[in-house]
Design a protein around this motif. Structure first.
Motif, PDB file in Angstrom:
ATOM      1  N   GLU A  38       0.853  -1.194   0.000  1.00  0.00           N
ATOM      2  CA  GLU A  38       0.000   0.000   0.000  1.00  0.00           C
ATOM      3  C   GLU A  38       0.886   1.239   0.000  1.00  0.00           C
ATOM      4  OE1 GLU A  38      -2.388   3.079   0.174  1.00  0.00           O
ATOM      5  OE2 GLU A  38      -3.171   1.067  -0.223  1.00  0.00           O
ATOM      6  N   ARG A  39       0.559   2.192  -0.876  1.00  0.00           N
ATOM      7  CA  ARG A  39       1.434   3.349  -1.058  1.00  0.00           C
ATOM      8  C   ARG A  39       1.182   4.492  -0.088  1.00  0.00           C
ATOM      9  NH1 ARG A  39      -0.900   5.861  -6.773  1.00  0.00           N
ATOM     10  NH2 ARG A  39      -3.054   6.148  -6.081  1.00  0.00           N
ATOM     11  N   SER A  40      -0.091   4.692   0.347  1.00  0.00           N
ATOM     12  CA  SER A  40      -0.391   5.885   1.145  1.00  0.00           C
ATOM     13  C   SER A  40      -0.651   5.600   2.610  1.00  0.00           C
ATOM     14  CB  SER A  40      -1.605   6.621   0.555  1.00  0.00           C
ATOM     15  OG  SER A  40      -2.742   5.785   0.535  1.00  0.00           O
ATOM     16  N   GLY A  41      -1.019   4.398   2.952  1.00  0.00           N
ATOM     17  CA  GLY A  41      -1.336   4.058   4.333  1.00  0.00           C
ATOM     18  C   GLY A  41      -2.477   3.068   4.366  1.00  0.00           C
ATOM     19  N   VAL A  42      -2.500   2.205   5.359  1.00  0.00           N
ATOM     20  CA  VAL A  42      -3.557   1.199   5.450  1.00  0.00           C
ATOM     21  C   VAL A  42      -4.908   1.905   5.565  1.00  0.00           C
ATOM     22  CG1 VAL A  42      -4.461  -0.748   6.764  1.00  0.00           C
ATOM     23  CG2 VAL A  42      -1.991  -0.429   6.543  1.00  0.00           C
ATOM     24  N   GLY A  43      -5.856   1.405   4.833  1.00  0.00           N
ATOM     25  CA  GLY A  43      -7.156   2.059   4.740  1.00  0.00           C
ATOM     26  C   GLY A  43      -7.316   2.784   3.425  1.00  0.00           C
ATOM     27  N   GLY A  44      -6.177   3.127   2.790  1.00  0.00           N
ATOM     28  CA  GLY A  44      -6.205   3.784   1.496  1.00  0.00           C
ATOM     29  C   GLY A  44      -6.969   5.099   1.512  1.00  0.00           C
ATOM     30  N   SER A  45      -7.420   5.516   0.352  1.00  0.00           N
ATOM     31  CA  SER A  45      -8.125   6.796   0.249  1.00  0.00           C
ATOM     32  C   SER A  45      -9.435   6.786   1.020  1.00  0.00           C
ATOM     33  CB  SER A  45      -8.381   7.145  -1.223  1.00  0.00           C
ATOM     34  OG  SER A  45      -9.194   6.156  -1.836  1.00  0.00           O
ATOM     35  N   ALA A  46     -10.075   5.603   1.147  1.00  0.00           N
ATOM     36  CA  ALA A  46     -11.343   5.538   1.865  1.00  0.00           C
ATOM     37  C   ALA A  46     -11.198   6.048   3.289  1.00  0.00           C
ATOM     38  CB  ALA A  46     -11.868   4.098   1.873  1.00  0.00           C
ATOM     39  N   VAL A  47     -10.117   5.671   3.936  1.00  0.00           N
ATOM     40  CA  VAL A  47      -9.893   6.082   5.319  1.00  0.00           C
ATOM     41  C   VAL A  47      -9.206   7.440   5.400  1.00  0.00           C
ATOM     42  CG1 VAL A  47      -8.550   5.558   7.406  1.00  0.00           C
ATOM     43  CG2 VAL A  47      -9.873   3.758   6.274  1.00  0.00           C
ATOM     44  N   LEU A  48      -8.228   7.682   4.541  1.00  0.00           N
ATOM     45  CA  LEU A  48      -7.374   8.863   4.693  1.00  0.00           C
ATOM     46  C   LEU A  48      -7.938  10.120   4.041  1.00  0.00           C
ATOM     47  CD1 LEU A  48      -3.973   7.060   4.104  1.00  0.00           C
ATOM     48  CD2 LEU A  48      -4.901   7.870   6.280  1.00  0.00           C
ATOM     49  N   THR A  49      -8.636   9.980   2.911  1.00  0.00           N
ATOM     50  CA  THR A  49      -9.087  11.186   2.201  1.00  0.00           C
ATOM     51  C   THR A  49     -10.523  11.109   1.697  1.00  0.00           C
ATOM     52  OG1 THR A  49      -8.217  10.348   0.081  1.00  0.00           O
ATOM     53  CG2 THR A  49      -6.744  11.737   1.403  1.00  0.00           C
ATOM     54  N   ASP A  50     -11.245  10.069   2.072  1.00  0.00           N
ATOM     55  CA  ASP A  50     -12.588   9.937   1.503  1.00  0.00           C
ATOM     56  C   ASP A  50     -13.624   9.648   2.590  1.00  0.00           C
ATOM     57  OD1 ASP A  50     -14.788   9.616  -0.090  1.00  0.00           O
ATOM     58  OD2 ASP A  50     -13.946   8.084  -1.395  1.00  0.00           O
ATOM     59  N   VAL A  51     -13.931   8.393   2.830  1.00  0.00           N
ATOM     60  CA  VAL A  51     -15.073   8.039   3.670  1.00  0.00           C
ATOM     61  C   VAL A  51     -14.951   8.584   5.089  1.00  0.00           C
ATOM     62  CG1 VAL A  51     -16.442   6.142   4.600  1.00  0.00           C
ATOM     63  CG2 VAL A  51     -15.462   5.959   2.306  1.00  0.00           C
ATOM     64  N   VAL A  52     -13.859   8.285   5.780  1.00  0.00           N
ATOM     65  CA  VAL A  52     -13.735   8.695   7.184  1.00  0.00           C
ATOM     66  C   VAL A  52     -13.747  10.212   7.336  1.00  0.00           C
ATOM     67  CG1 VAL A  52     -12.233   8.673   9.216  1.00  0.00           C
ATOM     68  CG2 VAL A  52     -12.639   6.562   7.936  1.00  0.00           C
ATOM     69  N   PRO A  53     -12.879  10.954   6.645  1.00  0.00           N
ATOM     70  CA  PRO A  53     -12.922  12.411   6.833  1.00  0.00           C
ATOM     71  C   PRO A  53     -14.200  13.063   6.313  1.00  0.00           C
ATOM     72  CG  PRO A  53     -11.338  11.823   5.132  1.00  0.00           C
ATOM     73  CD  PRO A  53     -11.746  10.549   5.783  1.00  0.00           C
ATOM     74  N   SER A  54     -14.734  12.594   5.187  1.00  0.00           N
ATOM     75  CA  SER A  54     -15.923  13.238   4.635  1.00  0.00           C
ATOM     76  C   SER A  54     -17.132  13.018   5.538  1.00  0.00           C
ATOM     77  CB  SER A  54     -16.213  12.728   3.215  1.00  0.00           C
ATOM     78  OG  SER A  54     -16.645  11.385   3.227  1.00  0.00           O
ATOM     79  N   LYS A  55     -17.288  11.808   6.054  1.00  0.00           N
ATOM     80  CA  LYS A  55     -18.437  11.549   6.922  1.00  0.00           C
ATOM     81  C   LYS A  55     -18.290  12.254   8.265  1.00  0.00           C
ATOM     82  CE  LYS A  55     -20.011   9.198   3.584  1.00  0.00           C
ATOM     83  NZ  LYS A  55     -19.320   9.675   2.372  1.00  0.00           N
ATOM     84  N   THR A  56     -17.055  12.464   8.714  1.00  0.00           N
ATOM     85  CA  THR A  56     -16.835  13.236   9.938  1.00  0.00           C
ATOM     86  C   THR A  56     -17.211  14.695   9.715  1.00  0.00           C
ATOM     87  OG1 THR A  56     -15.004  11.755  10.524  1.00  0.00           O
ATOM     88  CG2 THR A  56     -15.162  13.833  11.720  1.00  0.00           C
ATOM     89  N   LEU A  57     -16.829  15.236   8.568  1.00  0.00           N
ATOM     90  CA  LEU A  57     -17.209  16.606   8.220  1.00  0.00           C
ATOM     91  C   LEU A  57     -18.728  16.728   8.136  1.00  0.00           C
ATOM     92  CD1 LEU A  57     -16.216  19.462   7.186  1.00  0.00           C
ATOM     93  CD2 LEU A  57     -16.552  18.546   4.886  1.00  0.00           C
ATOM     94  N   ILE A  58     -19.369  15.752   7.513  1.00  0.00           N
ATOM     95  CA  ILE A  58     -20.823  15.767   7.374  1.00  0.00           C
ATOM     96  C   ILE A  58     -21.495  15.688   8.735  1.00  0.00           C
ATOM     97  CG2 ILE A  58     -22.785  14.411   6.526  1.00  0.00           C
ATOM     98  CD1 ILE A  58     -20.950  13.719   4.073  1.00  0.00           C
ATOM     99  N   ALA A  59     -20.956  14.863   9.637  1.00  0.00           N
ATOM    100  CA  ALA A  59     -21.526  14.755  10.984  1.00  0.00           C
ATOM    101  C   ALA A  59     -21.409  16.081  11.728  1.00  0.00           C
ATOM    102  CB  ALA A  59     -20.817  13.657  11.765  1.00  0.00           C
ATOM    103  N   THR A  60     -20.294  16.785  11.537  1.00  0.00           N
ATOM    104  CA  THR A  60     -20.124  18.111  12.147  1.00  0.00           C
ATOM    105  C   THR A  60     -21.153  19.087  11.596  1.00  0.00           C
ATOM    106  OG1 THR A  60     -17.746  17.713  12.412  1.00  0.00           O
ATOM    107  CG2 THR A  60     -18.487  20.000  12.532  1.00  0.00           C
ATOM    108  N   ALA A  61     -21.385  19.015  10.278  1.00  0.00           N
ATOM    109  CA  ALA A  61     -22.376  19.893   9.652  1.00  0.00           C
ATOM    110  C   ALA A  61     -23.774  19.610  10.186  1.00  0.00           C
ATOM    111  CB  ALA A  61     -22.340  19.715   8.133  1.00  0.00           C
ATOM    112  N   GLU A  62     -24.098  18.333  10.375  1.00  0.00           N
ATOM    113  CA  GLU A  62     -25.423  17.974  10.904  1.00  0.00           C
ATOM    114  C   GLU A  62     -25.586  18.490  12.338  1.00  0.00           C
ATOM    115  OE1 GLU A  62     -25.565  13.766  10.482  1.00  0.00           O
ATOM    116  OE2 GLU A  62     -26.184  13.840   8.380  1.00  0.00           O
ATOM    117  N   PHE A  63     -24.510  18.412  13.125  1.00  0.00           N
ATOM    118  CA  PHE A  63     -24.561  18.913  14.493  1.00  0.00           C
ATOM    119  C   PHE A  63     -24.781  20.422  14.495  1.00  0.00           C
ATOM    120  CE2 PHE A  63     -22.344  20.503  18.331  1.00  0.00           C
ATOM    121  CZ  PHE A  63     -23.129  19.891  19.296  1.00  0.00           C
ATOM    122  N   THR A  64     -24.143  21.103  13.548  1.00  0.00           N
ATOM    123  CA  THR A  64     -24.320  22.550  13.428  1.00  0.00           C
ATOM    124  C   THR A  64     -25.777  22.894  13.120  1.00  0.00           C
ATOM    125  OG1 THR A  64     -22.050  22.777  12.608  1.00  0.00           O
ATOM    126  CG2 THR A  64     -23.553  24.615  12.204  1.00  0.00           C
TER     127      THR A  64
END
Length: 386
Positions: A38-64
């Protein structure tokens, strides 16, 4: 008396995203000798730049959003002003703090996944991998990928994911013109975010930034938001978007995006222009299959460069499997994980249940959310189902 012991099956996995990670764990649990590159880190883009960060951002927006309408829920909160009287505080967003937190969560998740692989006995190699024929892979490691390791394998599982599609007329600069992987570098909330693309990614981020307080313009080349989803659900989502102040531009094809002194200018095919502070380009993704030696090994790709697989994730080469967004399967992390486990089980002779996309439940994290499973109304009305 001499005993002959059967050699462990060797499995090499290219890509440590959800599919590759699950394949590695499943194969290790069945006693295989597993190497994951793996070139970028275990979890790949899903964990590092896609699913995990995007859904965390979305959860923050929903809380707002919940905070802003707390009065409707019967929850009131006040602070005392200088005059001693109660006043309601304003909700503000510190985007630098938000992004620092979500990137931290992504990093911690990746670290936890790497520890799980190590505990399972998986040999993890950080670097770039490619096929060397049908029974070996090459791992490029070291500074600049100048060191090479050749790993022989009985089975190869390709799980290299996909990257945001980049257009020549709207090249991302990471500052004002952005892909969804670059949003987390922002330190201030965009004053006016122009989102080009009304698919799942575009709709989710448009919804999130609108809830966070940005002015949002959503540019869609199609008739509606979420053109691939249920028409009634899309209509409800559009109504909510407009009610919350979002500007929707349907049947509006983006011609180009340019930097200006103060932000960006988006030019449409009909000559209209939209000025904003930032622009998110969300016009699909490209599978990361180029330069991997797949075609040289005889692996069939479709016209979009995706790996053609059957219902157990097997490619046109019997000992090579393709899982996740680099394959022609549904681009969902849950599907990639299931494919990864199925590929490992099938390669090692265990029982598997072939994939059926009609059993996949999917969710779009807009406000309101949109969930789906099974046949769509459009498919039923078109006569696909008999």
């Amino acid at each position: 008396m001499a005993f002959e012991f059967e050699r462990k099956q060797r499995i090499a996995i290219l890509g440590g995203g959800p599919g590759g990670y699950e394949a590695a764990l499943a194969a290790a649990q069945l006693g295989a000798e597993v190497t994951l590159i793996e070139r970028s880190g275990v979890g790949g883009s899903a964990v590092l730049t896609d699913v995990v960060p995007s859904k965390t951002l979305i959860a923050t927006a929903e809380f707002t959003s919940t905070l802003e309408r707390s009065d409707e829920l019967g929850v009131q909160y006040f602070v005392k002003g200088d005059d001693g009287k109660a006043r309601k505080p304003e909700v503000s967003i510190n985007l630098a703090t938000v992004n620092k937190r979500l990137l931290g969560l992504a990093h911690d998740t990746s670290e936890d996944m790497q520890k799980a692989l190590k505990k399972a006995g998986v040999n993890f190699i950080p670097g770039h991998g490619r096929l060397d024929g049908t029974h070996a892979v090459i791992a490029a490691t070291g500074p600049g990928g100048t060191d090479f390791d050749r790993i022989e394998a009985d089975t190869i599982i390709v799980s290299v994911g996909a990257s945001p599609r980049v257009l020549d007329t709207a090249k991302p600069d990471g500052e004002r013109i952005l892909t969804w992987t670059q949003l987390y570098n922002l330190t201030e909330l965009p004053e006016h975010m122009i989102v080009v693309g009304s698919g799942v990614t575009g709709a989710e981020f448009a919804s999130a930034y609108s809830s966070l307080g940005s002015k949002v313009t959503l540019v869609s080349s199609r008739d509606t938001v979420l053109p691939g989803e249920d028409a009634d659900a899309a209509a409800v989502l559009e109504e909510v978007f407009i009610r919350r102040g979002m500007t929707l531009m349907s049947k509006a094809r983006m011609e180009k995006v340019e930097r200006t002194d103060t932000g960006v200018k988006v030019t449409l095919a009909d000559g209209q222009t939209i000025d904003g502070s930032h622009c998110l380009i969300a016009v699909g993704s490209i599978p990361n299959t180029a330069g991997l030696g797949l075609e040289e090994a005889g692996v069939e790709l479709d016209d979009a460069g995706r790996i053609v697989v059957n219902r157990v994730a097997r490619t046109s080469v019997p000992n090579i499997y393709g899982v996740g967004d680099c394959s022609a399967a549904l681009p969902l992390a849950s599907v990639a994980m299931m494919q990864g486990r199925t590929a490992a089980f099938h390669a090692l002779g265990d029982a598997v249940t072939p994939f059926d996309e009609r059993n996949v439940a999917a969710n779009i994290f807009t406000q309101p959310e949109v969930a789906s499973v099974g046949w769509s109304q459009a498919e039923i009305e078109s006569g696909i189902i008999r």
